[in-house]
Structure formats: C-alpha cells, structure tokens
Motif scaffolding. Structure first.
Motif, PDB file in Angstrom:
ATOM      1  N   THR A  86      10.270   0.641 -17.056  1.00 36.44           N
ATOM      2  CA  THR A  86      10.896   1.717 -16.292  1.00 36.44           C
ATOM      3  C   THR A  86       9.956   2.911 -16.280  1.00 36.44           C
ATOM      4  O   THR A  86       8.975   2.952 -17.023  1.00 36.44           O
ATOM      5  CB  THR A  86      12.238   2.155 -16.918  1.00 36.44           C
ATOM      6  N   GLY A  87      10.271   3.880 -15.443  1.00 38.45           N
ATOM      7  CA  GLY A  87       9.502   5.117 -15.459  1.00 38.45           C
ATOM      8  C   GLY A  87       8.828   5.482 -14.155  1.00 38.45           C
ATOM      9  O   GLY A  87       8.150   6.510 -14.078  1.00 38.45           O
ATOM     10  N   ARG A  88       9.028   4.674 -13.092  1.00 38.49           N
ATOM     11  CA  ARG A  88       8.367   5.005 -11.823  1.00 38.49           C
ATOM     12  C   ARG A  88       9.072   4.300 -10.662  1.00 38.49           C
ATOM     13  O   ARG A  88       9.494   3.144 -10.795  1.00 38.49           O
ATOM     14  CB  ARG A  88       6.897   4.571 -11.858  1.00 38.49           C
ATOM     15  N   VAL A  89       9.169   5.011  -9.537  1.00 39.65           N
ATOM     16  CA  VAL A  89       9.588   4.418  -8.262  1.00 39.65           C
ATOM     17  C   VAL A  89       8.506   4.739  -7.243  1.00 39.65           C
ATOM     18  O   VAL A  89       8.134   5.899  -7.053  1.00 39.65           O
ATOM     19  CB  VAL A  89      10.945   4.969  -7.786  1.00 39.65           C
ATOM     20  N   MET A  90       7.977   3.707  -6.582  1.00 44.81           N
ATOM     21  CA  MET A  90       6.901   3.854  -5.602  1.00 44.81           C
ATOM     22  C   MET A  90       7.423   3.570  -4.204  1.00 44.81           C
ATOM     23  O   MET A  90       8.317   2.749  -4.008  1.00 44.81           O
ATOM     24  CB  MET A  90       5.745   2.905  -5.922  1.00 44.81           C
ATOM     25  N   ARG A  91       6.798   4.258  -3.223  1.00 46.54           N
ATOM     26  CA  ARG A  91       7.158   4.077  -1.812  1.00 46.54           C
ATOM     27  C   ARG A  91       5.979   3.430  -1.086  1.00 46.54           C
ATOM     28  O   ARG A  91       4.934   4.044  -0.887  1.00 46.54           O
ATOM     29  CB  ARG A  91       7.490   5.414  -1.169  1.00 46.54           C
ATOM     30  N   ASN A 149       0.485  -0.697 -11.929  1.00 48.26           N
ATOM     31  CA  ASN A 149       0.712   0.742 -12.073  1.00 48.26           C
ATOM     32  C   ASN A 149       0.445   1.410 -10.720  1.00 48.26           C
ATOM     33  O   ASN A 149       0.271   0.726  -9.717  1.00 48.26           O
ATOM     34  CB  ASN A 149      -0.150   1.337 -13.193  1.00 48.26           C
ATOM     35  N   ALA A 150       0.399   2.733 -10.708  1.00 43.05           N
ATOM     36  CA  ALA A 150       0.210   3.455  -9.446  1.00 43.05           C
ATOM     37  C   ALA A 150      -1.158   4.116  -9.406  1.00 43.05           C
ATOM     38  O   ALA A 150      -1.308   5.259  -8.967  1.00 43.05           O
ATOM     39  CB  ALA A 150       1.310   4.493  -9.262  1.00 43.05           C
ATOM     40  N   THR A 151      -2.188   3.387  -9.845  1.00 42.06           N
ATOM     41  CA  THR A 151      -3.547   3.917  -9.846  1.00 42.06           C
ATOM     42  C   THR A 151      -4.499   2.887  -9.257  1.00 42.06           C
ATOM     43  O   THR A 151      -4.109   1.751  -8.965  1.00 42.06           O
ATOM     44  CB  THR A 151      -4.019   4.264 -11.271  1.00 42.06           C
ATOM     45  N   ARG A 152      -5.756   3.306  -9.109  1.00 40.39           N
ATOM     46  CA  ARG A 152      -6.796   2.386  -8.655  1.00 40.39           C
ATOM     47  C   ARG A 152      -7.652   1.896  -9.818  1.00 40.39           C
ATOM     48  O   ARG A 152      -8.733   1.326  -9.616  1.00 40.39           O
ATOM     49  CB  ARG A 152      -7.683   3.080  -7.609  1.00 40.39           C
ATOM     50  N   LEU A 153      -7.192   2.111 -11.036  1.00 40.41           N
ATOM     51  CA  LEU A 153      -7.944   1.697 -12.219  1.00 40.41           C
ATOM     52  C   LEU A 153      -8.116   0.182 -12.243  1.00 40.41           C
ATOM     53  O   LEU A 153      -7.193  -0.570 -11.928  1.00 40.41           O
ATOM     54  CB  LEU A 153      -7.223   2.148 -13.495  1.00 40.41           C
ATOM     55  N   VAL A 179       0.831  -1.200   0.000  1.00 38.78           N
ATOM     56  CA  VAL A 179       0.000   0.000   0.000  1.00 38.78           C
ATOM     57  C   VAL A 179       0.869   1.254   0.000  1.00 38.78           C
ATOM     58  O   VAL A 179       1.802   1.379   0.799  1.00 38.78           O
ATOM     59  CB  VAL A 179      -0.945   0.020   1.219  1.00 38.78           C
ATOM     60  N   MET A 180       0.514   2.175  -0.903  1.00 41.08           N
ATOM     61  CA  MET A 180       1.220   3.442  -1.047  1.00 41.08           C
ATOM     62  C   MET A 180       0.261   4.585  -0.728  1.00 41.08           C
ATOM     63  O   MET A 180      -0.914   4.531  -1.100  1.00 41.08           O
ATOM     64  CB  MET A 180       1.723   3.575  -2.494  1.00 41.08           C
ATOM     65  N   SER A 181       0.733   5.612  -0.036  1.00 44.51           N
ATOM     66  CA  SER A 181      -0.067   6.826   0.120  1.00 44.51           C
ATOM     67  C   SER A 181      -0.114   7.563  -1.212  1.00 44.51           C
ATOM     68  O   SER A 181       0.854   7.531  -1.986  1.00 44.51           O
ATOM     69  CB  SER A 181       0.540   7.746   1.194  1.00 44.51           C
ATOM     70  N   ASN A 238     -10.932   7.064  -0.302  1.00 48.88           N
ATOM     71  CA  ASN A 238     -11.240   7.828   0.910  1.00 48.88           C
ATOM     72  C   ASN A 238     -10.046   7.883   1.862  1.00 48.88           C
ATOM     73  O   ASN A 238      -9.874   8.863   2.591  1.00 48.88           O
ATOM     74  CB  ASN A 238     -12.453   7.218   1.623  1.00 48.88           C
ATOM     75  N   ASN A 239      -9.243   6.831   1.850  1.00 45.71           N
ATOM     76  CA  ASN A 239      -8.053   6.781   2.715  1.00 45.71           C
ATOM     77  C   ASN A 239      -6.809   7.346   2.025  1.00 45.71           C
ATOM     78  O   ASN A 239      -5.717   7.312   2.602  1.00 45.71           O
ATOM     79  CB  ASN A 239      -7.782   5.343   3.149  1.00 45.71           C
ATOM     80  N   LYS A 240      -6.990   7.830   0.793  1.00 42.83           N
ATOM     81  CA  LYS A 240      -5.884   8.390   0.002  1.00 42.83           C
ATOM     82  C   LYS A 240      -4.742   7.391  -0.124  1.00 42.83           C
ATOM     83  O   LYS A 240      -3.567   7.695   0.110  1.00 42.83           O
ATOM     84  CB  LYS A 240      -5.406   9.707   0.612  1.00 42.83           C
ATOM     85  N   GLN A 241      -5.122   6.167  -0.516  1.00 46.40           N
ATOM     86  CA  GLN A 241      -4.157   5.084  -0.670  1.00 46.40           C
ATOM     87  C   GLN A 241      -4.247   4.481  -2.069  1.00 46.40           C
ATOM     88  O   GLN A 241      -5.300   4.539  -2.721  1.00 46.40           O
ATOM     89  CB  GLN A 241      -4.427   3.978   0.351  1.00 46.40           C
ATOM     90  N   VAL A 242      -3.149   3.899  -2.507  1.00 47.87           N
ATOM     91  CA  VAL A 242      -3.108   3.143  -3.758  1.00 47.87           C
ATOM     92  C   VAL A 242      -2.485   1.781  -3.460  1.00 47.87           C
ATOM     93  O   VAL A 242      -1.342   1.717  -2.982  1.00 47.87           O
ATOM     94  CB  VAL A 242      -2.284   3.872  -4.835  1.00 47.87           C
ATOM     95  N   PRO A 243      -3.220   0.683  -3.702  1.00 49.21           N
ATOM     96  CA  PRO A 243      -2.675  -0.635  -3.413  1.00 49.21           C
ATOM     97  C   PRO A 243      -2.120  -1.321  -4.659  1.00 49.21           C
ATOM     98  O   PRO A 243      -2.546  -1.067  -5.786  1.00 49.21           O
ATOM     99  CB  PRO A 243      -3.896  -1.395  -2.910  1.00 49.21           C
TER     100      PRO A 243
END
Length: 456
Positions: free
Chosen positions: A223-228, A157-161, A106-108, A173-178
């Motif tokens: 390539t193209g993204r680093v997530m925390r 990816n880094a979305t909720r799609l 889970v990422m904020s 609502n929790n401003k999270q991306v899983p």
C-alpha cells in the motif's frame, strides 16, 4: 455581509439636431438615466451527499492502494478491453520470431498520490468473457476471470530507477514514468496466429473483444500509492528478416486502451471518521468516490430583485457564482479537484450517461483558482434568462449539484499558428484522490444588469 453595489451613470444631454435647406436649426434635450446594477446580496445553501459509485467514461486507469489519515482507504484496480491494430507486421516474420509480449502502462510525471518508491505488486489475469456496458466503479470482476488464469505478476514503483539509461532518457525527456509487465510469449504468438488466420477480426473491435475479452490488473501486494495511467498498450517484440543475411529486432504496439473500448476502474473506498464527521456539518467534495455537494440557488429571489428594480429598458449583462473552497488537511497532500461541474440535480445522471458538455443553462464548469481558493462559474447568464421565460419557479430550477470532473479537450486551429482548446466532453472525475470543502456562507452570486429610465 454581502454588499449591494449600485453604479449610476446619468446621460446629461442627447442633442437632437435636424436641419434642411427650408427650415431653421432646432434642438431638444432628453434627460435619460442609465444604471448598471451589480447585485450580490443573495444566499446559497447546501450540504454534502454520498457518492458511492461513478460510471466509467474514461480511458485512464487508476492502480494502487492508499490508507491516508484525513481521507480514508482507497483501492483501485482495473479491467479493460483493447482496441486492436488492424495491421500486424507479418512480412519477414514467423510465429517463432515472436520474442516476447509486453504490457506497458505509462504515467505522466507526478500523476500519483503517495510514495513514489514504495514497492507494490500487481497480478495480471486474462478475462474469460466480454465486459458489460454500462459499467460502474463498484463492478465486481469475480464472474469475468478465473484465479487460474494468472498470466503475469510484477513488483513496481513510480520511478525510472533500474531502466537502461537510453530508455530512461526518452521517458525523462517526455516527463513520463512507465510500468512494464512481461506477459507470456505464447499469448503474443496467439495474437500473431489469429491475425494470420482471421485478419478481419482485428478490423472489428466488438468481434475482437469476443475473441479476446481483455485483461484484469489486480493489486497483489503493498500500500502507499495510487497511480494514474493515461496510456496502456500491448507490444510485440520480434525479429524481422530483411534479407537472407539481414535481420532487425522490432517492437510494435498491437493494441491499446482507447475511448472506444470498455475500460473500468474497480474502486473501493472506506471514508475516514474525520471526513464522515466533517461531511455532517460542512459541504464537501471527495473524489473519485465519497461525496458531492448539493446546493440550492435562490432562483425566485433573483427574479424578484431583478423585477423590482427594472427600468423602462433592462438588459441582463452577466451572472456569476463564486464558491470559496479550501483543501482538507490530510497526510498525503491530497488537493482540490482541478475542475468542478455545477449541474441541475435532475440532469446529473443523463449528463454523464450521454457524455454531455456544459450548456450554460443547466450545467456549467469552473477551474479551481489556487490564489483565490475558489471556483467561479462565470457563464450563468443563460440560466437567469431562462428563468425569466418561466411562468412559475419550481424546486427543480433551484436544485444543483457540485461534482468533480475531468475535461476531454481537443485543439483546433483558430488562426495562423494558433490553436484553440475546445471541450468535447466532461466526464466523471477518475484521477488521483482529491477533496475540498466549501464555504457556502461566503459564496457570492453576482447578477449584473443595465436599466434605462426615460425621463420625458
């Protein structure tokens, strides 16, 4: 040019009146001079120094690859143990009721650098032996897993799609991306069987790690993204039999990455030619790997100036150190680190190895001020008063390092309906890429003290 400001307040008269039944009223005048001195004419020097590795002191995970002009090529994967739950649901559940096992990360919202929708891939491997400790960012997991132990793969990816609306709404609502990865159901059943056979294994993290050393999450594509990710866990999905005619589907997290277990981000960085060139002439910080900045504080000059201007009674009020800092141009909107540590050079290794916090004598932290574009270390009075106690100033007293950090904060109740943030640890910066350049020519040390001269 730095300006020295001198503010003098003259105390016109101190009337001393003494009277009693047998004496006449008398008075005397004592003229004192009270000066508040703010001296900011000191010079600070410094230069960039390579920072090729950091010790893992965090429970967050960085995952992905970027190739950013004006930064470089950064890759981060991670290996981790897990803290097991000491109580699995076994009432009304059999091993055959286990439907699936999910790895959830889970990422904020916004905690990434790069393109949120670019597809990237990961592979998940089961570790075959316990991770070492201490462990560093240049760790090579080659001897700790087998390529034959691939248990899952995922394009993400880094979305909720693509998520069901009801689930996506909760995360929104929790401003999270899983990011969720389906692991083999056999692994979930293996955990269940082990708990039934040996529940004490789940009560002892070290014993559990010997049996299940953990996972290796590896970049596999794109390539193209680093997530925390700040929350990584494993969850069982199963059917629970309430009565003979009633069942319900359950989801239960059975283990998670916590500060108590070994967790490491395996990072590789190739610094761009632009940054290498800049670091030759300009003090910079580049994170999570790259460069720190060593600075030399004018300890002897501070003491000499103070002693030459001291009055009959002198009190040190404050010492502050403001460092102008600007972002470095790049094509990924990489910003300055939120927090910066100023630590004496000889204390740097132990500071992180023992998870210390600032003592305001040899170590201090500052928050980046986006309006002023600077870091201000405002609690350095203890540093100066410590210098006053010394017979001789050495290079050790002057040599410091500017290091990007993250803060671990706990909230404690300080009053009715009031919580106070308390820093409990300062750890190496393990976060999305960040960098900043310092202008030490404009850095300003302010030493403030009050002196009183008695005029008899």
């Amino acid at each position: 040019m730095k300006i020295k400001n001198l503010f003098i307040v003259t105390l016109i008269a101190l009337g001393v009146i003494s009277c009693n039944e047998d004496s006449t009223i008398g008075s005397s005048i004592v003229n004192d001079e009270l000066a508040v001195v703010i001296d900011s004419t000191f010079t600070v020097t410094g230069h960039s120094v390579p920072n090729a590795k950091i010790q893992s002191r965090t429970d967050v995970q960085l995952l992905g690859i970027i190739d950013a002009k004006g930064y470089g090529h950064l890759s981060s994967e991670f290996v981790t143990q897990f803290m097991p739950s000491n109580a699995l649901d076994t009432v009304g559940v059999t091993v055959n009721d286990i439907d699936s096992l999910m790895l959830g990360m889970v990422m904020s919202e916004g905690q990434y650098v790069g393109d949120s929708i670019v597809p990237m891939g990961i592979d998940v491997y089961r570790l075959k032996r316990a991770l070492p400790y201490p462990i560093f960012s240049n760790f090579n997991p080659e001897d700790y897993y087998s390529p034959d132990d691939l248990i899952a793969s995922k394009i993400y990816n880094a979305t909720r799609l693509g998520m069901p609306d009801s689930i996506a709404k909760v995360y929104r609502n929790n401003k999270q991306v899983p990011v969720e990865v389906k692991l083999p159901v056999e692994l979930g059943r293996e955990f269940f069987k082990k708990y039934k056979e040996s529940p004490e294994t789940f009560n002892d993290p070290e014993r559990f790690a010997e049996w299940f050393p953990g996972l290796y999450i590896k970049n596999s594509y794109g390539t193209g993204r680093v997530m925390r990710f700040y929350n990584t866990s494993l969850a069982l999905h199963y059917t629970k039999h309430i009565t003979a005619d009633s069942t319900t589907h359950m989801r239960k997290a059975i283990m998670a990455v916590t500060p108590e277990v070994v967790n490491n981000n395996n990072m590789e960085l190739s610094i761009s030619p632009q940054i290498k060139s800049l670091a030759q002439t300009t003090p910079i910080v580049m994170a999570p790997l790259g460069y720190n900045t060593e600075v030399t504080l004018p300890a002897q000059d501070l003491l000499n100036r103070f002693r030459s201007q001291s009055g009959d009674y002198t009190v040190v009020n404050a010492m502050t150190f403001e460092v102008p800092a600007e972002t470095i141009e790049n094509d990924y909107d990489i910003k300055a680190p939120n927090y910066m540590l100023l630590v004496r050079k000889d204390k740097l290794t132990d500071f992180f190895a023992t998870t210390q916090i600032n003592d305001d004598v040899t170590s201090f932290y500052a928050i980046y001020n986006t309006a002023r574009k600077s870091y201000t270390f405002s609690a350095m009075r203890g540093y100066f008063t410590d210098l006053l106690k010394k017979d001789k100033i050495t290079a050790t007293d002057c040599e410091f390092v500017l290091v990007p950090v993250n803060l671990n904060v706990e909230y404690v109740q300080s009053g009715y309906n009031t919580n106070e943030a308390v820093v409990v640890a300062i750890v190496p910066y393990v976060d999305t890429p960040a960098m900043v350049k310092f202008d030490l020519d404009k850095a300003k040390i302010k030493l403030t003290y009050s002196k009183q001269t008695i005029n008899n």
